[in-house]
Scaffold this active site. Sequence first.
Site, PDB file in Angstrom:
ATOM      1  N   GLU A   1       0.933  -1.296   0.186  1.00  0.00           N
ATOM      2  CA  GLU A   1       0.022   0.026   0.070  1.00  0.00           C
ATOM      3  C   GLU A   1       0.900   1.227  -0.012  1.00  0.00           C
ATOM      4  O   GLU A   1       0.427   2.314  -0.127  1.00  0.00           O
ATOM      5  CB  GLU A   1      -0.771  -0.026   1.241  1.00  0.00           C
ATOM      6  CG  GLU A   1      -2.147  -0.978   1.086  1.00  0.00           C
ATOM      7  CD  GLU A   1      -2.822  -0.905  -0.364  1.00  0.00           C
ATOM      8  OE1 GLU A   1      -3.403   0.016  -0.651  1.00  0.00           O
ATOM      9  OE2 GLU A   1      -2.646  -1.758  -1.123  1.00  0.00           O
TER      10      GLU A   1
ATOM     11  N   ARG B   1      19.262   6.692 -22.639  1.00  0.00           N
ATOM     12  CA  ARG B   1      19.412   7.275 -23.881  1.00  0.00           C
ATOM     13  C   ARG B   1      19.620   8.627 -24.203  1.00  0.00           C
ATOM     14  O   ARG B   1      19.913   9.133 -25.140  1.00  0.00           O
ATOM     15  CB  ARG B   1      17.969   6.713 -24.768  1.00  0.00           C
ATOM     16  CG  ARG B   1      16.765   7.348 -24.201  1.00  0.00           C
ATOM     17  CD  ARG B   1      15.523   7.145 -24.862  1.00  0.00           C
ATOM     18  NE  ARG B   1      15.705   7.382 -26.208  1.00  0.00           N
ATOM     19  CZ  ARG B   1      15.443   8.514 -26.800  1.00  0.00           C
ATOM     20  NH1 ARG B   1      15.360   9.719 -26.059  1.00  0.00           N
ATOM     21  NH2 ARG B   1      15.479   8.832 -28.028  1.00  0.00           N
TER      22      ARG B   1
END
Length: 235
Positions: A122, A160
């Site tokens: 949770e 990237r």
Amino acid sequence: MKIDVLTIFPEFFGQVFDFGIIRRAKLAGIVEINVHDIREFAADKHRMTDDRPFGGGDGMVMKPEPIFAAVEHLTGAAERAEYPAATRVVMLSPQGRPLSQQIVRELAEDAVQIVIICGRYEGVDERVNDALVTDEISIGDYVLSGGEPAAVVLTDAIVRLLPEALGSETSAENDSFSNGLLDCPHYTRPAEFRGMKVPEVLLSGDHAEIEKWRREMAMQKTKKVRPDLLEGENG
Ligand code: 9D3
């Protein structure tokens, strides 16, 4: 750059960082990525990483001690105020700031080490956010079963952008979002497939006309599916 992922499911990551640009960046020494099992940092004999919530309620909450121990081990500092310069500790959670290319760019440019904490259950004891986390990030308004898929998304987007990770084949400057527009359509051979023809202009050899067409198509697509991108600063 060094990226350390903290998770209770290290096997989840398998070979996910072993392909394409991330693989190449690792081999070139541009990035080092390590996945760590939070359980390994639990000091009790059952290696508990979660416990019942104070105040009651459903589900379990991730305990602070193993996460503090892991972050301290990986950064050399016990709390945020003492991190080495350019260390970022990211909490992936539905409560975070929505990830954007701007945030990705900032992390790729500023950070030398990024520790990524994947939540489960949770939630995570709030003292982790208070004392350790520098950036709480969500990857969007949908519910995942944990932070692990988000860690893959964030890592991919950052790596990237690291200098020299893309190589010469393509350029991050041409990406969707870096010019604020979605990309134009692309075609390759054959010029006609099942009766569907490639737009004539792309076969014309007129590079000025092709550029114009691409800009126009990108604008049309953006207006249609992402008008929000045209309404101000979003990336
Ligand atoms: C009961 C309320 N839920 C919070 C909205 C509980 C809850 C749902 C999902 C608690 C944790 C999770 C697991 N998700 C992530 O850890 C998560 C996530 C996501 O669910 N959506 C988008 N980005 C992220 S980043 C981490």
